[in-house]
Structure formats: C-alpha cells, structure tokens
Write a protein that holds these residues in place. Structure first.
Motif, short mmCIF file in Angstrom:
data_model
loop_
_atom_site.label_atom_id
_atom_site.label_comp_id
_atom_site.label_asym_id
_atom_site.label_seq_id
_atom_site.Cartn_x
_atom_site.Cartn_y
_atom_site.Cartn_z
N ALA A 172 -6.81 13.27 3.12
CA ALA A 172 -6.44 12.10 3.17
C ALA A 172 -6.10 11.45 4.49
CB ALA A 172 -5.15 12.02 2.58
N PHE A 173 -6.35 10.68 4.99
CA PHE A 173 -5.76 9.52 6.11
C PHE A 173 -5.23 8.67 5.99
CE2 PHE A 173 -10.63 11.70 6.06
CZ PHE A 173 -9.94 12.08 7.19
N PRO A 174 -3.77 8.54 6.08
CA PRO A 174 -2.76 7.77 5.24
C PRO A 174 -1.93 6.87 6.45
CG PRO A 174 -2.12 10.15 5.69
CD PRO A 174 -3.22 10.50 6.19
N ARG A 175 -3.06 6.69 6.91
CA ARG A 175 -2.54 5.36 7.98
C ARG A 175 -2.24 4.17 7.38
NH1 ARG A 175 -8.30 6.96 9.19
NH2 ARG A 175 -8.93 4.83 8.35
N ASP A 176 -1.77 3.07 8.27
CA ASP A 176 -0.94 1.62 7.96
C ASP A 176 -1.80 1.55 6.98
OD1 ASP A 176 1.55 2.99 8.40
OD2 ASP A 176 1.41 1.30 10.47
N LEU A 196 0.67 -1.02 -0.13
CA LEU A 196 -0.23 0.09 -0.05
C LEU A 196 1.38 1.71 0.37
CD1 LEU A 196 -2.55 -0.39 3.12
CD2 LEU A 196 -3.25 -0.46 -0.11
N PRO A 197 0.68 2.65 -0.62
CA PRO A 197 1.13 3.70 -0.73
C PRO A 197 1.32 3.85 0.71
CG PRO A 197 -0.23 3.69 -2.21
CD PRO A 197 -0.68 2.38 -1.47
N ASP A 198 2.36 4.63 1.04
CA ASP A 198 2.23 5.55 2.80
C ASP A 198 1.97 6.75 2.36
OD1 ASP A 198 4.48 6.95 1.87
OD2 ASP A 198 5.99 5.44 2.54
N GLY A 199 1.92 7.72 3.27
CA GLY A 199 1.40 8.60 3.89
C GLY A 199 2.52 9.85 2.41
N ASN A 200 3.98 9.82 2.33
CA ASN A 200 4.47 10.24 1.13
C ASN A 200 3.85 10.20 -0.24
OD1 ASN A 200 6.12 11.91 3.44
ND2 ASN A 200 7.49 10.67 3.85
N ILE A 234 -4.15 13.28 9.61
CA ILE A 234 -4.52 14.01 8.13
C ILE A 234 -4.17 14.72 7.39
CG2 ILE A 234 -5.43 15.45 9.80
CD1 ILE A 234 -8.11 15.51 7.70
N ALA A 235 -4.36 14.64 6.09
CA ALA A 235 -2.99 15.65 4.90
C ALA A 235 -4.69 16.48 4.48
CB ALA A 235 -2.72 15.27 4.14
N VAL A 236 -4.51 17.36 4.40
CA VAL A 236 -5.43 18.23 3.18
C VAL A 236 -5.64 19.24 1.84
CG1 VAL A 236 -7.68 20.03 3.48
CG2 VAL A 236 -6.91 18.48 5.83
N PHE A 237 -5.94 18.44 1.13
CA PHE A 237 -6.01 19.11 -0.57
C PHE A 237 -6.74 20.42 -0.48
CE2 PHE A 237 -3.14 15.63 0.98
CZ PHE A 237 -2.02 15.98 0.18
N ARG A 238 -5.82 21.43 -1.59
CA ARG A 238 -7.10 22.01 -2.25
C ARG A 238 -6.28 21.96 -3.78
NH1 ARG A 238 -7.64 28.02 0.44
NH2 ARG A 238 -5.45 28.01 0.11
N GLY A 239 -7.74 21.61 -4.19
CA GLY A 239 -7.72 22.48 -6.03
C GLY A 239 -9.16 23.56 -6.11
N LEU A 275 -1.27 19.23 7.86
CA LEU A 275 -0.20 18.28 6.99
C LEU A 275 -0.11 18.21 9.00
CD1 LEU A 275 1.23 15.92 6.47
CD2 LEU A 275 2.95 17.10 6.70
N ASP A 276 -1.30 17.53 9.61
CA ASP A 276 -0.83 16.74 10.69
C ASP A 276 -1.09 15.55 11.11
OD1 ASP A 276 -0.91 17.44 13.65
OD2 ASP A 276 -2.78 18.53 13.37
#
Length: 193
Positions: free
Chosen positions: A63-67, A27-31, A51-56, A47-48
């Motif tokens: 994004a919730f990049p847990r394991d 699975l892809p990791d957070g990076n 959680i990471a929040v992206f805006r377009g 980026l906390d």
C-alpha cells in the motif's frame, strides 16, 4: 471470504474503498487503509515512510497511502506478476468525481482482461455514478464464486451487461441466481444483503 489470487483481494478492496469514500466523503487515509487490509485477514509486515506491506497466505499487498492517488499493489505470494493488480483511488478533478479502479499492474504480462467497471462517485453528492460489480469471494464444492448482493445485481442488470463476466470480460451462463464464466471458470452468486 476466500483469497487465493490477487483478484480475490482486489475486488472486495475496491468495494470497501468505494463505500468508505461515500461514507466519509473523502479518500481513505493511511490508517483507514491499514484497518481495511487487516480486516481482510492480512498481516502487516512492514510499515515505513510512504509504504505498508501486508501478507496473506497466498497474496502480498503493498500500500502506498499518499494523499492522492491511493495505490495498493496486490501480487501473488509466489512473486508471479502475470496476475498482479493495482487498486487505485483518486479524485478526478475534470470529472469532479472520486474514482476507484482495478488495473493490471503489469500490462505486458497480464494474462486476463479485467472486465470491471470502475467505481465512480460524484464528488459533490457522493452518489454512485457507475455500476461496478464488486463483492467478495467464497468457495463452494471446489468452485470459486464472486458473491454480490441483490442491489449490486439490480444496478448491473440495468446496464444490460449481465452476460459479461465482471472478472475477465468473458461470457457468463446463468442458472437461477448463479452464473458461471465460460472463460475464467469463476462463478457469480447473487445473495440477499
């Protein structure tokens, strides 16, 4: 690539996540996920922890990049939840397969029907075991099109579902290498890689 609504980001994101799983055998990791979302032209605004929040211009992705599972919620920048979608990637231990699926983030409010087959990747051979119809979106003469490559089209054709819209599950009308959905108004265009 055109992103006007959540489905315009969710479908190419699911495609890239599936390709990343097959290439990296995990699975892809957070990076990895951050780079993919930035590659779609989104700006990282937060980026906390967890959680990471992206805006377009027209969408916001959280994004919730847990394991496991990897979850990306995509909503309209207007805050409208009726077309919000979740892209979820995880390892299904019973099937021994990696799954990437797009689901309505809000079942009660969702106006459409996601007609997508999930990406299913064998966890041992990393072969694709499903025939998802994924690509990116372009606009021609004011009409939005899902652009898919010839290989994706051939897999789709093998399943015999080419008359079903991969976006909404409605009916497609084909004219050469293009199809138009009679329900959602999106088109599908087949191109060479």
């Amino acid at each position: 690539m055109v992103i006007h609504e959540p489905v315009n980001l969710a479908m190419p994101l699911a495609k890239v996540l599936g390709e990343t799983i097959r290439r990296n055998r995990r699975l892809p990791d957070g990076n990895d996920l951050r780079e993919v979302l930035k590659g779609f032209g989104l700006e990282e605004i937060c980026l906390d922890r967890g959680i990471a929040v992206f805006r377009g211009r027209t969408v916001v992705a959280m994004a919730f990049p847990r394991d496991e599972p990897l979850v990306v919620d995509v909503i309209s920048s207007s805050g409208e939840l009726s077309d919000a979608l979740e892209v979820v990637a995880y390892l299904d231990r019973k099937l021994n397969a990696f799954i990437v699926e797009i689901v309505p983030a809000n079942d009660i409010e969702y106006e459409g029907n996601i007609g997508l087959e999930p990406v299913i990747i064998d966890a041992e051979s990393f072969e694709l075991k499903s025939s998802p119809v994924l690509g990116h979106f372009e606009e021609e003469e004011g009409s939005p099109f899902l652009v898919i490559d010839r290989e994706t089209y051939e897999h789709w054709k093998e399943n015999g579902n080419t008359d079903i819209c991969p976006i909404c599950g409605g009916e497609l009308a084909w004219k050469g290498e293009r199809a138009y959905c009679l329900d959602c108004g999106y088109g599908v265009k087949v191109v060479k890689k």
